[in-house]
Scaffold this active site. Sequence first.
Site, PDB file in Angstrom:
ATOM      1  N   TYR A  79       0.828  -1.208   0.000  1.00 24.40           N
ATOM      2  CA  TYR A  79       0.000   0.000   0.000  1.00 24.40           C
ATOM      3  C   TYR A  79       0.857   1.252   0.000  1.00 24.40           C
ATOM      4  CZ  TYR A  79       0.956   1.086   4.931  1.00 24.40           C
ATOM      5  OH  TYR A  79       1.564   1.429   6.108  1.00 24.40           O
ATOM      6  N   ARG A 125       7.660   3.705  -5.221  1.00 27.41           N
ATOM      7  CA  ARG A 125       7.867   2.826  -4.059  1.00 27.41           C
ATOM      8  C   ARG A 125       6.814   1.729  -4.028  1.00 27.41           C
ATOM      9  NH1 ARG A 125       7.903   5.319   1.951  1.00 27.41           N
ATOM     10  NH2 ARG A 125       5.670   5.553   1.464  1.00 27.41           N
ATOM     11  N   ARG A 157      -8.683 -19.767  -0.484  1.00 25.46           N
ATOM     12  CA  ARG A 157      -7.539 -19.685   0.423  1.00 25.46           C
ATOM     13  C   ARG A 157      -6.553 -20.833   0.219  1.00 25.46           C
ATOM     14  NH1 ARG A 157      -6.651 -17.411   5.860  1.00 25.46           N
ATOM     15  NH2 ARG A 157      -4.935 -18.590   6.780  1.00 25.46           N
ATOM     16  N   HIS A 178      -1.827 -21.086   0.294  1.00 24.52           N
ATOM     17  CA  HIS A 178      -0.608 -20.309   0.412  1.00 24.52           C
ATOM     18  C   HIS A 178       0.026 -19.988  -0.941  1.00 24.52           C
ATOM     19  CE1 HIS A 178      -1.040 -21.193   4.634  1.00 24.52           C
ATOM     20  NE2 HIS A 178       0.023 -20.469   4.920  1.00 24.52           N
ATOM     21  N   LYS A 201       6.638  -1.870   1.787  1.00 22.86           N
ATOM     22  CA  LYS A 201       5.486  -1.266   2.465  1.00 22.86           C
ATOM     23  C   LYS A 201       4.307  -2.229   2.325  1.00 22.86           C
ATOM     24  CE  LYS A 201       3.340   3.268   3.162  1.00 22.86           C
ATOM     25  NZ  LYS A 201       3.866   3.483   4.520  1.00 22.86           N
ATOM     26  N   LEU A 227      11.887   1.474   6.151  1.00 20.51           N
ATOM     27  CA  LEU A 227      11.146   1.918   4.976  1.00 20.51           C
ATOM     28  C   LEU A 227      11.832   3.142   4.369  1.00 20.51           C
ATOM     29  CD1 LEU A 227       8.403   1.327   3.456  1.00 20.51           C
ATOM     30  CD2 LEU A 227       7.507   3.276   4.728  1.00 20.51           C
TER      31      LEU A 227
END
Length: 279
Positions: free
Chosen positions: A32, A51, A99, A101, A145, A201
């Site tokens: 995000y 980024r 769902r 992995h 991020k 970050l």
Amino acid sequence: MEIGYINGEFVSLNEKVIPIDERGHQFGDGVYEVIRIYDGKPFMMEEHLERLINSAKAIRLPITESVDDFKSLIMKAVEKSELHNCNVYLQITRGIATRQHLFPNVPASISMTVREANPLSDEMRNTGVTAITHEDERWANCYIKSLNLLPNILAKQVAHEAGCFEAILVRDGYVTEGTSSNMFIVKNGAVYTTPLSKHILPGITRIAVKEIANPLQINFYEEHFTEDQLMSAEEIFMTSTTAEVLPIVRVNDKPIGHGVPGEVTKKLYEQFKRKVETL
């Protein structure tokens, strides 16, 4: 008005739009960005979006949209909201799939909110805020991020319960950053901040401070510093998209310097405001 967006459709923030099998919801499998809009103009949007794309590449999340595509989408959302000073949260996940992995072969999911900005009060800036130190318990790839913010949240909550604004994270005796900020100290009038690595970050406001220090003739160094050096600093300040440049005057209930915002921090914040005014 504050609005939302998901996969091509603008929606009310109260509308139920996230499927059970959304991988961001189930795994935190996404990235995000938060972009600040000042008087209808985005601040360093290009850097934010670069980024975002770098974070997506780091988790092997394919994005077909370009930086220009995201720019257009964001400005369309801001225009639709009619908000002139707002925060845009743009989130991309690995999509909607049963769902498991392993990566699914589905399109990425893009969502966004546009909310009115709530700037920090003049009192907070004039008096400074307080912080605690806290062990950095996050994973090894904090340069991404990502949506996985649970250790940050837990540390921030500890700070809040101690009556503080931020938790300053320490790994192996060295300061890394805050729970939602980059961290800086002032020593002999010069600014020091942790060098870029996988452990922090690469903050966008951090970039801005590095740029504006030079015309102010403030030396800027990217060097590691210890918790002891933090506590003996002349000044401490933090940066983030929402906090901008914010002085920290007490850490672990001990005053930093004279216990008031320092002159270097004040100069940097004033120069930061000038940078915003020239958008």
